[in-house]
Design a protein around this motif. Structure first.
Motif, PDB file in Angstrom:
ATOM      1  N   GLU A  60      26.992   9.946  10.141  1.00  0.00           N
ATOM      2  CA  GLU A  60      27.101   8.862   9.171  1.00  0.00           C
ATOM      3  C   GLU A  60      27.022   7.500   9.847  1.00  0.00           C
ATOM      4  O   GLU A  60      26.446   6.559   9.303  1.00  0.00           O
ATOM      5  N   SER A  61      27.612   7.428  11.053  1.00  0.00           N
ATOM      6  CA  SER A  61      27.626   6.132  11.757  1.00  0.00           C
ATOM      7  C   SER A  61      26.223   5.665  12.089  1.00  0.00           C
ATOM      8  O   SER A  61      25.993   4.490  12.354  1.00  0.00           O
ATOM      9  N   LEU A  62      25.275   6.606  12.142  1.00  0.00           N
ATOM     10  CA  LEU A  62      23.899   6.235  12.479  1.00  0.00           C
ATOM     11  C   LEU A  62      23.043   6.037  11.232  1.00  0.00           C
ATOM     12  O   LEU A  62      21.897   5.636  11.321  1.00  0.00           O
ATOM     13  N   ARG A  63      23.654   6.316  10.064  1.00  0.00           N
ATOM     14  CA  ARG A  63      22.863   6.148   8.831  1.00  0.00           C
ATOM     15  C   ARG A  63      23.047   4.761   8.239  1.00  0.00           C
ATOM     16  O   ARG A  63      22.606   4.499   7.129  1.00  0.00           O
ATOM     17  N   VAL A  64      23.703   3.904   8.970  1.00  0.00           N
ATOM     18  CA  VAL A  64      23.880   2.531   8.474  1.00  0.00           C
ATOM     19  C   VAL A  64      22.582   1.755   8.697  1.00  0.00           C
ATOM     20  O   VAL A  64      21.821   2.058   9.620  1.00  0.00           O
ATOM     21  N   PRO A  65      22.308   0.765   7.831  1.00  0.00           N
ATOM     22  CA  PRO A  65      21.127  -0.062   8.076  1.00  0.00           C
ATOM     23  C   PRO A  65      21.320  -0.895   9.347  1.00  0.00           C
ATOM     24  O   PRO A  65      22.461  -1.262   9.672  1.00  0.00           O
ATOM     25  N   ILE A  66      20.234  -1.175  10.036  1.00  0.00           N
ATOM     26  CA  ILE A  66      20.390  -1.909  11.305  1.00  0.00           C
ATOM     27  C   ILE A  66      20.920  -3.324  11.084  1.00  0.00           C
ATOM     28  O   ILE A  66      21.426  -3.936  12.008  1.00  0.00           O
ATOM     29  N   SER A  67      20.847  -3.800   9.831  1.00  0.00           N
ATOM     30  CA  SER A  67      21.401  -5.135   9.567  1.00  0.00           C
ATOM     31  C   SER A  67      22.919  -5.163   9.785  1.00  0.00           C
ATOM     32  O   SER A  67      23.515  -6.225   9.948  1.00  0.00           O
ATOM     33  N   THR A  68      23.544  -3.971   9.817  1.00  0.00           N
ATOM     34  CA  THR A  68      24.983  -3.883  10.093  1.00  0.00           C
ATOM     35  C   THR A  68      25.291  -4.334  11.513  1.00  0.00           C
ATOM     36  O   THR A  68      26.383  -4.815  11.807  1.00  0.00           O
ATOM     37  N   ALA A 124      15.098  -4.600   8.167  1.00  0.00           N
ATOM     38  CA  ALA A 124      16.555  -4.677   8.333  1.00  0.00           C
ATOM     39  C   ALA A 124      17.269  -3.563   7.567  1.00  0.00           C
ATOM     40  O   ALA A 124      18.423  -3.239   7.856  1.00  0.00           O
ATOM     41  N   THR A 125      16.585  -2.970   6.596  1.00  0.00           N
ATOM     42  CA  THR A 125      17.218  -1.904   5.813  1.00  0.00           C
ATOM     43  C   THR A 125      17.009  -0.521   6.439  1.00  0.00           C
ATOM     44  O   THR A 125      17.625   0.452   6.018  1.00  0.00           O
ATOM     45  N   ASP A 126      16.139  -0.427   7.451  1.00  0.00           N
ATOM     46  CA  ASP A 126      15.973   0.852   8.151  1.00  0.00           C
ATOM     47  C   ASP A 126      17.291   1.237   8.819  1.00  0.00           C
ATOM     48  O   ASP A 126      18.066   0.365   9.223  1.00  0.00           O
ATOM     49  N   THR A 127      17.497   2.538   8.957  1.00  0.00           N
ATOM     50  CA  THR A 127      18.769   2.976   9.547  1.00  0.00           C
ATOM     51  C   THR A 127      18.708   2.960  11.070  1.00  0.00           C
ATOM     52  O   THR A 127      17.633   2.965  11.672  1.00  0.00           O
ATOM     53  N   LEU A 128      19.896   2.978  11.628  1.00  0.00           N
ATOM     54  CA  LEU A 128      20.030   3.040  13.078  1.00  0.00           C
ATOM     55  C   LEU A 128      19.395   4.328  13.604  1.00  0.00           C
ATOM     56  O   LEU A 128      18.804   4.351  14.690  1.00  0.00           O
ATOM     57  N   GLU A 129      19.504   5.381  12.817  1.00  0.00           N
ATOM     58  CA  GLU A 129      18.909   6.661  13.184  1.00  0.00           C
ATOM     59  C   GLU A 129      17.383   6.504  13.376  1.00  0.00           C
ATOM     60  O   GLU A 129      16.821   6.968  14.373  1.00  0.00           O
ATOM     61  N   THR A 130      16.743   5.841  12.426  1.00  0.00           N
ATOM     62  CA  THR A 130      15.303   5.594  12.528  1.00  0.00           C
ATOM     63  C   THR A 130      15.003   4.759  13.773  1.00  0.00           C
ATOM     64  O   THR A 130      14.047   5.030  14.500  1.00  0.00           O
TER      65      THR A 130
END
Lengths: 182, 137
Positions: A31-39, A115-121
Protein backbone atom coordinates in the motif's frame (compact mmCIF):
# COMPACT_ATOMS: atom_id res chain seq x y z
CA UNK A 1 -5.12 23.80 31.62
CA UNK A 2 -4.49 20.39 30.10
CA UNK A 3 -5.73 17.35 31.95
CA UNK A 4 -2.93 15.02 32.98
CA UNK A 5 -4.91 12.07 31.57
CA UNK A 6 -4.26 13.58 28.17
CA UNK A 7 -0.56 12.88 28.65
CA UNK A 8 -1.28 9.40 29.98
CA UNK A 9 -3.28 8.64 26.88
CA UNK A 10 -0.53 10.02 24.71
CA UNK A 11 2.07 7.88 26.48
CA UNK A 12 -0.14 4.82 26.09
CA UNK A 13 -0.50 5.41 22.39
CA UNK A 14 3.21 5.95 21.99
CA UNK A 15 3.92 2.73 23.84
CA UNK A 16 1.47 0.78 21.68
CA UNK A 17 3.03 2.25 18.59
CA UNK A 18 6.50 1.17 19.66
CA UNK A 19 5.25 -2.32 20.49
CA UNK A 20 3.64 -2.60 17.08
CA UNK A 21 6.81 -1.41 15.40
CA UNK A 22 8.91 -3.87 17.38
CA UNK A 23 6.92 -6.86 16.23
CA UNK A 24 7.10 -5.62 12.69
CA UNK A 25 3.39 -5.02 12.19
CA UNK A 26 3.99 -1.46 11.08
CA UNK A 27 6.30 -1.05 8.17
CA UNK A 28 6.38 -0.63 4.48
CA UNK A 29 3.63 -2.48 2.66
CA UNK A 30 2.47 -2.71 -0.91
CA UNK A 31 0.00 0.00 0.00
CA UNK A 32 2.85 2.37 0.82
CA UNK A 33 3.97 2.12 -2.80
CA UNK A 34 0.51 2.68 -4.25
CA UNK A 35 0.53 6.32 -3.27
CA UNK A 36 0.80 8.91 -6.05
CA UNK A 37 4.31 10.29 -6.41
CA UNK A 38 2.92 13.74 -5.60
CA UNK A 39 2.86 12.48 -1.98
CA UNK A 40 6.64 12.59 -1.98
CA UNK A 41 8.49 15.74 -1.34
CA UNK A 42 9.47 16.26 -4.98
CA UNK A 43 12.03 18.82 -5.97
CA UNK A 44 11.20 21.32 -8.68
CA UNK A 45 12.89 20.44 -11.94
CA UNK A 46 15.96 22.37 -12.98
CA UNK A 47 15.07 23.36 -16.49
CA UNK A 48 17.13 24.67 -19.39
CA UNK A 49 15.89 25.83 -22.76
CA UNK A 50 16.57 23.80 -25.86
CA UNK A 51 19.67 25.19 -27.54
CA UNK A 52 21.43 26.25 -24.32
CA UNK A 53 25.22 25.97 -24.62
CA UNK A 54 26.60 22.90 -22.85
CA UNK A 55 29.01 25.01 -20.87
CA UNK A 56 26.16 26.89 -19.18
CA UNK A 57 24.33 23.65 -18.43
CA UNK A 58 27.34 22.06 -16.75
CA UNK A 59 27.89 25.22 -14.74
CA UNK A 60 24.30 25.06 -13.49
CA UNK A 61 24.56 21.40 -12.53
CA UNK A 62 27.83 21.79 -10.68
CA UNK A 63 26.83 25.01 -8.90
CA UNK A 64 23.45 23.68 -7.81
CA UNK A 65 24.65 20.14 -7.04
CA UNK A 66 22.07 18.78 -9.41
CA UNK A 67 22.55 15.45 -11.16
CA UNK A 68 19.88 16.05 -13.75
CA UNK A 69 18.55 18.76 -16.05
CA UNK A 70 15.33 18.79 -18.02
CA UNK A 71 15.47 20.38 -21.45
CA UNK A 72 12.34 22.19 -22.65
CA UNK A 73 11.18 23.51 -25.97
CA UNK A 74 7.97 25.57 -26.11
CA UNK A 75 7.67 24.79 -22.39
CA UNK A 76 7.43 21.06 -23.07
CA UNK A 77 10.00 18.49 -22.01
CA UNK A 78 12.09 17.42 -25.00
CA UNK A 79 15.11 15.93 -23.27
CA UNK A 80 16.94 15.01 -20.09
CA UNK A 81 20.63 15.33 -19.28
CA UNK A 82 22.26 13.52 -16.38
CA UNK A 83 25.72 12.97 -14.95
CA UNK A 84 25.78 9.64 -16.70
CA UNK A 85 25.26 11.38 -20.06
CA UNK A 86 28.14 13.67 -19.17
CA UNK A 87 30.39 10.67 -18.58
CA UNK A 88 29.30 8.81 -21.69
CA UNK A 89 28.94 11.60 -24.21
CA UNK A 90 30.85 14.63 -23.07
CA UNK A 91 34.25 13.50 -21.89
CA UNK A 92 35.40 12.73 -25.42
CA UNK A 93 34.80 16.34 -26.38
CA UNK A 94 37.21 17.26 -23.61
CA UNK A 95 37.50 20.99 -23.49
CA UNK A 96 36.23 21.57 -26.99
CA UNK A 97 32.53 21.68 -26.38
CA UNK A 98 32.05 25.42 -26.79
CA UNK A 99 30.08 24.83 -29.94
CA UNK A 100 27.82 22.13 -28.51
CA UNK A 101 24.34 22.78 -27.23
CA UNK A 102 22.52 20.64 -24.73
CA UNK A 103 20.53 19.10 -27.60
CA UNK A 104 23.71 17.45 -28.93
CA UNK A 105 24.26 15.41 -25.77
CA UNK A 106 20.87 15.08 -24.05
CA UNK A 107 18.68 11.99 -24.11
CA UNK A 108 15.69 13.06 -26.23
CA UNK A 109 12.07 12.24 -25.33
CA UNK A 110 12.85 10.81 -21.89
CA UNK A 111 10.59 8.52 -19.90
CA UNK A 112 8.31 10.65 -17.76
CA UNK A 113 5.63 10.31 -15.12
CA UNK A 114 2.59 12.26 -14.16
CA UNK A 115 2.18 13.38 -10.55
CA UNK A 116 -0.74 10.98 -10.18
CA UNK A 117 1.33 7.92 -11.16
CA UNK A 118 2.10 5.67 -8.23
CA UNK A 119 5.43 5.15 -6.57
CA UNK A 120 5.17 1.53 -7.68
CA UNK A 121 5.07 2.63 -11.34
CA UNK A 122 7.99 4.96 -10.72
CA UNK A 123 10.08 2.18 -9.19
CA UNK A 124 9.30 -0.17 -12.05
CA UNK A 125 10.21 2.45 -14.64
CA UNK A 126 13.46 3.19 -12.85
CA UNK A 127 14.39 -0.46 -12.41
CA UNK A 128 13.62 -1.39 -15.99
CA UNK A 129 15.32 1.57 -17.60
CA UNK A 130 18.16 1.81 -15.11
CA UNK A 131 17.24 5.45 -14.47
CA UNK A 132 18.03 7.46 -11.38
CA UNK A 133 15.88 10.41 -12.37
CA UNK A 134 12.47 10.69 -14.00
CA UNK A 135 10.79 13.80 -15.31
CA UNK A 136 7.39 14.54 -13.81
CA UNK A 137 5.15 16.35 -16.29
CA UNK A 138 1.59 17.67 -16.46
CA UNK A 139 -0.97 16.77 -19.11
CA UNK A 140 0.62 19.26 -21.52
CA UNK A 141 4.05 17.66 -21.05
CA UNK A 142 5.27 20.69 -19.10
CA UNK A 143 7.79 19.76 -16.39
CA UNK A 144 6.54 20.04 -12.82
CA UNK A 145 9.26 18.18 -10.92
CA UNK A 146 12.01 15.59 -11.03
CA UNK A 147 11.72 12.34 -9.13
CA UNK A 148 15.09 11.01 -8.07
CA UNK A 149 16.04 7.69 -6.55
CA UNK A 150 17.06 9.62 -3.43
CA UNK A 151 13.53 10.99 -3.00
CA UNK A 152 12.26 7.42 -2.90
CA UNK A 153 14.92 6.42 -0.37
CA UNK A 154 13.88 9.34 1.86
CA UNK A 155 10.24 8.32 1.60
CA UNK A 156 11.03 4.74 2.56
CA UNK A 157 13.30 5.77 5.41
CA UNK A 158 10.44 7.73 6.94
CA UNK A 159 8.77 4.40 7.67
CA UNK A 160 11.77 3.26 9.69
CA UNK A 161 13.11 6.29 11.53
CA UNK A 162 14.27 4.19 14.49
CA UNK A 163 16.10 1.72 12.30
CA UNK A 164 17.80 4.05 9.89
CA UNK A 165 18.12 7.52 11.33
CA UNK A 166 18.84 6.74 14.97
CA UNK A 167 21.94 4.69 14.31
CA UNK A 168 25.25 4.99 16.09
CA UNK A 169 27.93 6.69 13.98
CA UNK A 170 29.57 3.34 13.32
CA UNK A 171 28.15 -0.17 13.27
CA UNK A 172 28.83 -2.08 16.46
CA UNK A 173 31.29 -4.75 15.47
CA UNK A 174 31.87 -7.17 18.26
CA UNK A 175 34.89 -9.36 18.13
CA UNK A 176 36.95 -7.23 15.81
CA UNK A 177 39.62 -4.77 16.70
CA UNK A 178 39.39 -3.13 13.34
CA UNK A 179 38.95 0.61 13.62
CA UNK A 180 36.73 2.62 11.34
CA UNK A 181 38.54 5.15 9.21
CA UNK A 182 41.42 3.02 7.95
CA UNK B 1 8.46 -5.13 4.57
CA UNK B 2 9.37 -4.57 8.21
CA UNK B 3 12.38 -3.34 10.05
CA UNK B 4 13.81 -6.87 10.13
CA UNK B 5 14.45 -6.52 6.39
CA UNK B 6 16.65 -3.54 7.11
CA UNK B 7 18.62 -5.41 9.74
CA UNK B 8 19.72 -7.99 7.19
CA UNK B 9 23.44 -7.91 6.42
CA UNK B 10 24.62 -6.10 3.31
CA UNK B 11 25.81 -9.32 1.67
CA UNK B 12 22.10 -10.21 1.29
CA UNK B 13 22.08 -7.67 -1.53
CA UNK B 14 24.71 -9.70 -3.40
CA UNK B 15 26.93 -6.66 -3.89
CA UNK B 16 28.63 -6.18 -7.22
CA UNK B 17 32.36 -6.81 -7.42
CA UNK B 18 33.97 -3.37 -7.34
CA UNK B 19 35.98 -2.12 -10.27
CA UNK B 20 39.30 -1.02 -8.82
CA UNK B 21 42.17 1.02 -10.21
CA UNK B 22 45.50 1.59 -8.56
CA UNK B 23 46.83 4.90 -7.39
CA UNK B 24 48.76 6.39 -10.29
CA UNK B 25 46.17 5.55 -12.96
CA UNK B 26 45.57 8.38 -15.42
CA UNK B 27 42.15 10.01 -15.28
CA UNK B 28 41.70 9.37 -19.01
CA UNK B 29 42.11 5.63 -18.36
CA UNK B 30 39.78 5.70 -15.36
CA UNK B 31 37.06 7.38 -17.43
CA UNK B 32 37.56 4.80 -20.18
CA UNK B 33 37.09 2.01 -17.62
CA UNK B 34 33.92 3.65 -16.26
CA UNK B 35 32.48 3.99 -19.76
CA UNK B 36 33.41 0.47 -20.84
CA UNK B 37 31.91 -1.07 -17.72
CA UNK B 38 29.00 1.38 -17.64
CA UNK B 39 29.59 2.09 -13.98
CA UNK B 40 29.28 5.28 -12.01
CA UNK B 41 32.00 4.61 -9.49
CA UNK B 42 35.49 3.08 -9.20
CA UNK B 43 37.49 2.22 -6.09
CA UNK B 44 41.09 3.36 -5.88
CA UNK B 45 43.50 1.02 -4.16
CA UNK B 46 47.08 1.18 -2.99
CA UNK B 47 48.72 -2.09 -1.96
CA UNK B 48 45.27 -3.66 -2.42
CA UNK B 49 43.76 -1.39 0.24
CA UNK B 50 40.93 1.06 -0.43
CA UNK B 51 42.20 4.63 -0.37
CA UNK B 52 39.61 6.49 -2.42
CA UNK B 53 36.57 6.55 -4.62
CA UNK B 54 35.95 8.32 -7.92
CA UNK B 55 32.43 8.80 -9.26
CA UNK B 56 30.66 10.23 -12.27
CA UNK B 57 29.81 13.23 -10.13
CA UNK B 58 33.58 13.87 -9.90
CA UNK B 59 33.81 13.57 -13.69
CA UNK B 60 31.16 16.24 -14.09
CA UNK B 61 32.39 18.63 -11.43
CA UNK B 62 36.17 18.19 -11.70
CA UNK B 63 36.98 17.06 -15.23
CA UNK B 64 34.42 18.39 -17.68
CA UNK B 65 34.87 22.06 -18.36
CA UNK B 66 38.18 22.19 -16.55
CA UNK B 67 41.40 22.81 -18.38
CA UNK B 68 43.22 19.83 -16.90
CA UNK B 69 44.87 17.32 -19.17
CA UNK B 70 43.30 13.95 -18.39
CA UNK B 71 46.45 12.18 -19.63
CA UNK B 72 48.58 14.11 -17.19
CA UNK B 73 46.24 13.96 -14.20
CA UNK B 74 46.13 10.97 -11.90
CA UNK B 75 43.12 9.53 -10.15
CA UNK B 76 44.47 10.31 -6.69
CA UNK B 77 44.42 14.02 -7.56
CA UNK B 78 40.66 14.04 -8.10
CA UNK B 79 39.32 11.14 -6.02
CA UNK B 80 37.55 11.45 -2.69
CA UNK B 81 40.03 10.30 -0.07
CA UNK B 82 39.11 7.89 2.73
CA UNK B 83 35.54 7.32 1.59
CA UNK B 84 32.80 6.03 3.89
CA UNK B 85 32.79 2.26 3.79
CA UNK B 86 31.02 -0.63 5.43
CA UNK B 87 31.61 -4.35 5.92
CA UNK B 88 29.43 -6.91 4.20
CA UNK B 89 28.01 -8.12 7.50
CA UNK B 90 26.90 -4.63 8.52
CA UNK B 91 23.16 -4.02 8.38
CA UNK B 92 21.46 -2.64 5.28
CA UNK B 93 20.10 0.12 7.54
CA UNK B 94 23.63 1.55 7.85
CA UNK B 95 24.02 1.82 4.09
CA UNK B 96 20.66 3.59 3.87
CA UNK B 97 21.68 5.89 6.67
CA UNK B 98 24.95 6.81 4.92
CA UNK B 99 23.19 7.37 1.63
CA UNK B 100 20.47 9.50 3.16
CA UNK B 101 22.58 11.52 5.55
CA UNK B 102 25.75 11.76 3.48
CA UNK B 103 23.99 11.93 0.13
CA UNK B 104 26.18 9.13 -1.26
CA UNK B 105 24.99 6.98 -4.13
CA UNK B 106 27.65 4.32 -3.69
CA UNK B 107 29.21 2.76 -0.61
CA UNK B 108 32.23 0.50 -0.95
CA UNK B 109 32.44 -2.63 1.16
CA UNK B 110 35.79 -3.80 2.47
CA UNK B 111 37.12 -6.84 4.28
CA UNK B 112 38.82 -6.67 7.66
CA UNK B 113 42.17 -6.04 6.01
CA UNK B 114 40.75 -3.00 4.20
CA UNK B 115 40.54 -4.50 0.72
CA UNK B 116 37.45 -3.57 -1.33
CA UNK B 117 35.12 -6.54 -1.76
CA UNK B 118 31.93 -5.02 -3.08
CA UNK B 119 30.05 -1.89 -3.96
CA UNK B 120 26.48 -1.05 -2.97
CA UNK B 121 24.49 1.45 -4.96
CA UNK B 122 21.31 3.22 -3.99
CA UNK B 123 19.53 1.39 -6.81
CA UNK B 124 20.67 -2.00 -5.46
CA UNK B 125 18.93 -1.19 -2.19
CA UNK B 126 15.74 0.02 -3.84
CA UNK B 127 15.63 -3.09 -6.04
CA UNK B 128 16.06 -5.26 -2.93
CA UNK B 129 13.27 -3.44 -1.10
CA UNK B 130 10.88 -3.78 -4.01
CA UNK B 131 11.75 -7.49 -4.20
CA UNK B 132 11.10 -8.06 -0.50
CA UNK B 133 7.79 -6.25 -0.78
CA UNK B 134 6.76 -8.47 -3.64
CA UNK B 135 7.75 -11.60 -1.67
CA UNK B 136 6.00 -10.61 1.54
CA UNK B 137 2.72 -9.48 0.08
Amino acid sequence: MVDSTYFDQFDDELRTMHELMDDGSIGLTDESLRVPISTLNLKPAVVVQSGTPVEDCIGTMVARHFGCLLVVEDEQVCGIFTERDALLRLVEHANAFEKLTINDIMTPDPASLSATDTLETALKTMNQGGYRHLAVVDSLNKPTAVLSVKDIVSYIIDFFPEDVLNLPPHPLRLGTKHQHGA
Amino acid sequence: MDSVTLRAPLHTLEPKVPVCVTKGTKISDVIGIMKDNRIGCVCIVEDDLLIGIFTERDVLSKVIGSSLDTDETFVEDLMTNDPEYLYDDDQIAFALNRMHVGGFRHIPLIDLAGRPTGIISVRDILAYMTRSLAENN
